[in-house]
Design a protein around this motif. Structure first.
Motif, short mmCIF file in Angstrom:
data_model
loop_
_atom_site.label_atom_id
_atom_site.label_comp_id
_atom_site.label_asym_id
_atom_site.label_seq_id
_atom_site.Cartn_x
_atom_site.Cartn_y
_atom_site.Cartn_z
N HIS A 121 0.84 -1.21 0.00
CA HIS A 121 0.00 0.00 0.00
C HIS A 121 0.87 1.24 0.00
O HIS A 121 2.01 1.21 0.45
N GLU A 123 0.81 4.74 1.97
CA GLU A 123 0.19 5.07 3.24
C GLU A 123 -1.03 5.97 3.02
O GLU A 123 -0.92 7.01 2.36
N HIS A 312 4.69 0.02 0.06
CA HIS A 312 5.39 -0.84 1.01
C HIS A 312 4.43 -1.87 1.59
O HIS A 312 3.22 -1.73 1.48
#
Ligand code: FE2
Length: 330
Positions: A121, A123, A312
């Motif tokens: 995703h 953030e 990440h």
């Protein structure tokens, strides 16, 4: 590349991804100086302040900088490193993970059980006020597993566009609507388990509604919680700095009804109400796995991530301990 710096030196790791012309992902920087612990930490902060434009250009071009081998030992050391960059803090309003303040602007990364995977995703793509930069710090090196894989988002977009041109065209046209069921209190068993009181920093429903509205989210109250509906939000983002389109959404695996990855009651639809096709999502998962770099954490690592261009995730921890802290910047 790192010859542009008086203090930093670029090093190579076998786990980096290689993209033609010697471009490696992520950038790994260590110090040219060999001196005492205190002096290196001080010198690191000074170098960050002095060489910020150079570090920012690296982040822009390469997506992630991993600072390795510096004496960043405690959460306070990490706080000093983040402060040296001088970015305003991004407050975690509307965020879905359980996180606790440790010191200053440093928080735990995600308190969900460490043996569970967190999918790729950017953030907070599901609200309007997402952070542009993230810092992670390895306070306790994982025994085994528990890495934080990273992947360049424009590559995911380009590969998905090649493989599923019609679906990606729809994504660009309609965006995505995120529906997330949130309980009253935090549920630490889930990586998106923050209760609405924590998500909106209040236990007053009216205040929560106002704060949600500012984030573009509508709330529908239920018996033991609330359904939050956000969108349609753009699913592909044009990154002005890199002049590239990015896969800026939470579509990084089977999403609809797959309890292995997403909680029940949480789903993502195209902005026109159509369902996201599972075959496209399977291909997306495969692309992410193929293209990600997985650098095993070392104690003291600081990872500086461009949240606008890099996704990440978290791999399951196989052997404790593991303590990764985070700080979000506007
Ligand atoms: Fe995250």
């Amino acid at each position: 590349m790192a010859s542009g710096s008086r203090f930093f030196q670029e090093v190579e790791l076998p786990e980096q991804k290689s993209y033609g012309h010697g471009i490696r992902f992520p950038v790994v920087l260590t110090s040219k100086l060999i001196t005492t612990k205190e002096k290196v930490l001080e010198a690191l902060e000074e170098a960050i302040r002095d060489e910020k434009p150079w570090l920012e250009s690296l982040l822009r071009e390469r997506g992630v900088i991993l600072f390795r081998g510096f004496p960043v030992i405690t959460p306070s050391d990490f706080n000093q490193v983040v402060e040296a960059f001088g970015y305003p803090e991004a407050f975690y309003i509307g965020g879905r993970a359980s996180r606790t303040q440790v010191v200053g602007r440093i928080y735990t990364a995600n308190e969900s059980p460490l043996d569970k995977r967190i999918p790729f995703h950017h953030e907070m793509t599901y609200v309007k006020n997402f952070p542009s930069k993230l810092f992670f710090f390895c306070e306790e090196e994982p025994g085994s597993g528990g890495q934080t894989p990273i992947v360049l988002s424009h590559i995911v977009y380009e590969k998905m566009k090649k493989k599923h041109p019609e679906f990606v065209a729809k994504l660009e046209e309609h965006g995505l609507t995120y529906t997330i069921v949130t309980s009253d209190e935090d549920q630490h068993s889930s990586f998106t388990g923050r209760g609405w009181k924590s998500v909106y920093h209040t236990d007053d429903k009216k205040v929560a509604e106002e704060r949600a509205a500012k984030l573009g989210t509508k709330l529908e109250w239920m018996e033991n919680g609330v359904k939050t509906i956000t969108g349609p939000l753009p699913a592909i983002r044009w990154d002005k700095e890199s002049q590239r389109k990015t896969w800026f959404n939470n579509l990084t695996g089977p999403v609809n009804g797959d309890a292995k990855i997403y909680d029940k009651g949480t789903y993502v639809d195209l902005g026109n109400g159509e369902t996201v096709p599972n075959d496209a999502m399977e291909d997306c998962s495969n692309i992410l796995e193929e293209e990600c770099a997985i650098i095993p954490w070392k104690k003291g690592d600081v990872m500086f991530v461009n949240n606008l261009t890099v996704l990440h995730s978290r791999q399951p921890l196989l052997k404790p301990p593991r303590r990764i802290l985070a700080s979000l910047c506007k």
